[in-house]
Design an enzyme around this catalytic site. Structure first.
Site, PDB file in Angstrom:
ATOM      1  N   PRO A 292       2.571  -0.560   2.079  1.00  0.00           N
ATOM      2  CA  PRO A 292       3.223   0.032   2.570  1.00  0.00           C
ATOM      3  C   PRO A 292       3.248  -0.827   4.205  1.00  0.00           C
ATOM      4  CG  PRO A 292       0.362  -0.223   2.470  1.00  0.00           C
ATOM      5  CD  PRO A 292       1.450  -0.929   1.757  1.00  0.00           C
ATOM      6  N   MET A 293       4.524  -0.379   5.120  1.00  0.00           N
ATOM      7  CA  MET A 293       4.491  -1.272   6.343  1.00  0.00           C
ATOM      8  C   MET A 293       5.122   0.698   7.062  1.00  0.00           C
ATOM      9  SD  MET A 293       6.946  -3.985   4.827  1.00  0.00           S
ATOM     10  CE  MET A 293       7.365  -3.564   3.629  1.00  0.00           C
TER      11      MET A 293
ATOM     12  N   CYS B  52      -5.224  -3.513   7.792  1.00  0.00           N
ATOM     13  CA  CYS B  52      -4.299  -3.487   8.893  1.00  0.00           C
ATOM     14  C   CYS B  52      -5.300  -4.585  10.646  1.00  0.00           C
ATOM     15  CB  CYS B  52      -4.149  -2.142   9.698  1.00  0.00           C
ATOM     16  SG  CYS B  52      -2.885  -2.533  11.360  1.00  0.00           S
TER      17      CYS B  52
ATOM     18  N   ASP C   9       2.938 -13.418   1.706  1.00  0.00           N
ATOM     19  CA  ASP C   9       4.003 -14.549   0.672  1.00  0.00           C
ATOM     20  C   ASP C   9       4.815 -14.334  -0.125  1.00  0.00           C
ATOM     21  OD1 ASP C   9       3.094 -15.687   3.419  1.00  0.00           O
ATOM     22  OD2 ASP C   9       1.975 -17.243   2.626  1.00  0.00           O
TER      23      ASP C   9
ATOM     24  N   SER D 150      -1.344 -10.023  -3.005  1.00  0.00           N
ATOM     25  CA  SER D 150      -0.183 -10.049  -1.858  1.00  0.00           C
ATOM     26  C   SER D 150      -0.370 -11.171  -0.533  1.00  0.00           C
ATOM     27  CB  SER D 150      -0.816  -8.245  -0.460  1.00  0.00           C
ATOM     28  OG  SER D 150       0.509  -8.198   0.366  1.00  0.00           O
TER      29      SER D 150
END
EC number: 1.3.1.-
Length: 316
Positions: free
Chosen positions: A12-13, A96, A199, A197
């Protein structure tokens, strides 16, 4: 629970991974998608923000991602979403690290108190039992101190079904190197699937993360914005050269889909950030980016995108 070992997942971004982009990534081979962050307080006060929560069957399995600072509010908002939208998972964001979110003592801020994270998960799991919807969590190694094993154990004890770990602390944001070995160490104490998650920049990185961390799934974030074909590359185990025409066709298709859940003018304004991303790495693209994103209206934007397709040879 709907999860298969070996999945490659679109992360999600904010402002990018709305329904249209998720659908296109699913078509290119992403196995699972997540919505952008949705505020629990916002849902309870104003209802579900459909621009963020809208999805189609094509995007399943889908996690609707909720954040907040209060266990009861997060659980209540999750029930509202479960009743109305019936996602495959409710995902609680504990990762976040955007300053505005941290100031509200939400998401990544909660990494400072693993027992509180456990309370959030426990209340949400209980609240969602009548709807048969499991709870996943997106975390980091810790807030400032790396205590990922403790966090994983707290969340498992609370009933979480799936955990995605970004291998940096909240304080790091996206600076420094993602510590993949810590995903492997977290996996040792985990009784639920772990998604790695951080790199992951190429399809070879996906392969390497599976090998080095023994994780159950890999999440691809920023790399997918400039190269959504990364999912197809991993599936086919080869580099794929994507020309300017194909990139611009991707944008036009995304733009068309976006009008399902926002006005055309709004879609044209929002697609500009994706245009900048998808032109990364395209030779001589700097002036092309400027030319396209400075279009003053939708009609002009589409015209400039079509021009770019015709001029592909100039940028090859």
């Amino acid at each position: 629970m709907n999860f298969k070992k070996g999945e490659v997942i679109l992360a999600p971004m904010a402002s990018y991974t709305h329904s249209a982009f998720r659908r296109l990534c699913r078509r290119l081979g992403a196995d699972r998608t997540y919505t952008e962050l949705i505020s629990a307080v916002g849902v309870l006060r104003n209802g579900i923000p459909m621009k963020l929560a809208y999805f189609t069957e094509e995007e399943r399995p889908i996690h609707i991602q909720v954040f907040g600072s209060n266990p009861e509010e997060i659980a209540q908002a999750s029930v509202v979403i479960a009743k109305e939208l019936k996602p495959d998972f409710i995902d609680i964001n504990f990762g976040c690290s955007v300053p505005k979110v941290l100031r509200n003592k939400a998401a990544g801020y909660m990494l400072q108190c693993p027992p509180l994270m456990g309370e959030v998960v426990k209340e949400t799991v209980e609240a969602l039992k009548p709807y048969g919807i499991p709870v996943s969590a997106k975390i980091r190694l810790g807030f400032e101190k790396d205590e990922v094993e403790r966090i994983v154990e707290e969340l498992q004890k609370a009933g979480v079904s799936l955990i995605a770990i970004h291998a940096r602390t909240a304080k790091q944001g996206f600076s420094g190197k993602a510590l993949w070995h810590r995903i492997k160490e977290a996996k040792k104490v985990a009784s639920v699937p772990i998604i790695g998650s951080g790199d992951v920049k190429s399809w070879r990185d996906i392969e390497r993360m599976f090998e080095e961390t023994e994780c159950d799934g890999v999440m691809v974030g920023r790399a997918a914005l400039s190269n959504p074909w990364i999912f197809k590359e991993f599936k086919e185990k080869r580099d794929i050269e994507v020309g300017l025409k194909e990139r611009m066709d991707f944008i036009l298709e995304e733009l068309s889909m976006m009008t399902e859940y926002m006005s055309r003018e709004k879609a044209c304004a929002e697609i500009k950030s994706q245009i900048v991303q998808i032109l990364k790495g395209v030779p001589n693209s700097r002036e092309l980016k400027t030319y396209i994103v400075h279009a003053e209206n939708c009609k002009e934007l589409v015209k400039r995108i079509e021009e770019a397709k015709e001029r592909e040879l100039l940028y090859a």
